[in-house]
Design an enzyme around this catalytic site. Sequence first.
Site, PDB file in Angstrom:
ATOM      1  N   SER A 149      43.067  34.601  36.232  1.00  0.00           N
ATOM      2  CA  SER A 149      43.213  33.502  37.177  1.00  0.00           C
ATOM      3  C   SER A 149      44.363  32.612  36.712  1.00  0.00           C
ATOM      4  O   SER A 149      44.617  32.495  35.504  1.00  0.00           O
ATOM      5  CB  SER A 149      41.929  32.678  37.253  1.00  0.00           C
ATOM      6  N   TYR A 163      35.152  28.304  32.748  1.00  0.00           N
ATOM      7  CA  TYR A 163      35.794  29.363  33.529  1.00  0.00           C
ATOM      8  C   TYR A 163      37.231  29.576  33.062  1.00  0.00           C
ATOM      9  O   TYR A 163      37.673  30.712  32.837  1.00  0.00           O
ATOM     10  CB  TYR A 163      35.770  28.993  35.006  1.00  0.00           C
ATOM     11  N   LYS A 167      39.096  32.983  31.503  1.00  0.00           N
ATOM     12  CA  LYS A 167      40.244  33.638  32.132  1.00  0.00           C
ATOM     13  C   LYS A 167      41.465  33.629  31.221  1.00  0.00           C
ATOM     14  O   LYS A 167      42.305  34.531  31.291  1.00  0.00           O
ATOM     15  CB  LYS A 167      40.548  32.977  33.471  1.00  0.00           C
TER      16      LYS A 167
END
Length: 300
Positions: A149, A163, A167
Site C-alpha cells: 500500500s 496497517y 504494509k
Amino acid sequence: MSAPITDFAGRVVVITGGAAGIGRALAEAFARAGALVVLSDIEAGALAATAEALREQTGAKVDGIVADVSDEASVEELAAEVFRRYGRTHVLVNNAGVGPPGAKVWESTPNDWRWTFGVNVYGVANGIRSFVPRMIASGEPGHVVNTSSGDGAVAPMPNASVYAASKAAVATLTECLGAQLAEEGHPIAVSLFLPSGKGLLDTGLWTADRNRPTDLAREKPRSTPAMTVAGLVAAAAKDGREIPIQPLDEVADDVLRGIAAGEYCLMLGRDDAAKTLSVRAERFGAGLNPTETGHNLLDL
C-alpha cells in the site's frame, strides 16, 4: 531481471484474497487474458460464487481453493494442490489483506498487531515460502506480485499505524525477494503492487472485521462504527460534495500491463508517489521525521 511474461494465455495465475475487491478484479483481468486462474480466500461461500461468476463471464477456467494465508499449513496445502492440478504456477499474487481500526500506537491492542501482521505480513511470507521453491524447481518463467500500500510503502498515515507498519514490511520483504531471485538468476520477476488511483478503492478492506477470528478480537471495543465507502459517499453527498471512486478494473488492467512491461512498482499515479518520496527523503536528510504533522487517514 528475468524476461517478463508478456502473454498470459495458458499461464497459471494464483491470487489470494480473490473472492472480492481487487483480488476479484485481478482474476477477471487475467481470465480475460486467457490465464488459468486459481483464486484463494478464507470466505468459502464468496469464493465459490466468484469463481462461478467469472467462469460464466469470461469462459475461462477459474478454480477456487479455500485457504487461510495466516496459517502456513493452509498455504502449503494450497501450493501443493495447485501444483498437483497444474504442475506449475506462473504468476503468484499475494493479495489477501486486512485493516484494523485506526488507533494511536500506544492505544492499539495486541490482537490488532497479531491479526494484521498474521494476514498482511505472514500471509505474504507464507505464500513466498510455499510457492517460490516450487516455481524455481519447475524451471518455468514466473512473476510474484505482493500487494502492499502507498500507506506504508510511500508515506505512512499515522492513524493507520498498525496497517501502515504491516504494509511497510511487505514492501521491504518484496524488495529483498526481488534482489535475491535476480542475484541467483532465477527466471522469476517480482513486483510491488500499490493499489491506488484517482479516488477511493471500494474493497473488502473497509469491512475486514467480518473475517477477524474470535480469538484475535480487539481487547477493547472500538469507540465508533467502522467507516465504509458507502458511508463516506453518503456523508459527502449531504454536504454537497462528491467523493470519486476508483474503478477496480482499471487498477487490475494496470497490473497486467506492468507485469508485461517488467515493472517492479505497479501503481497508478506512480509519478506523484515518487515526488512524495523525494520530499520525504529531503526531510530525512535534514534529520526530520519524514511524516509531517497533519498527514493522516480517516478512521477505518
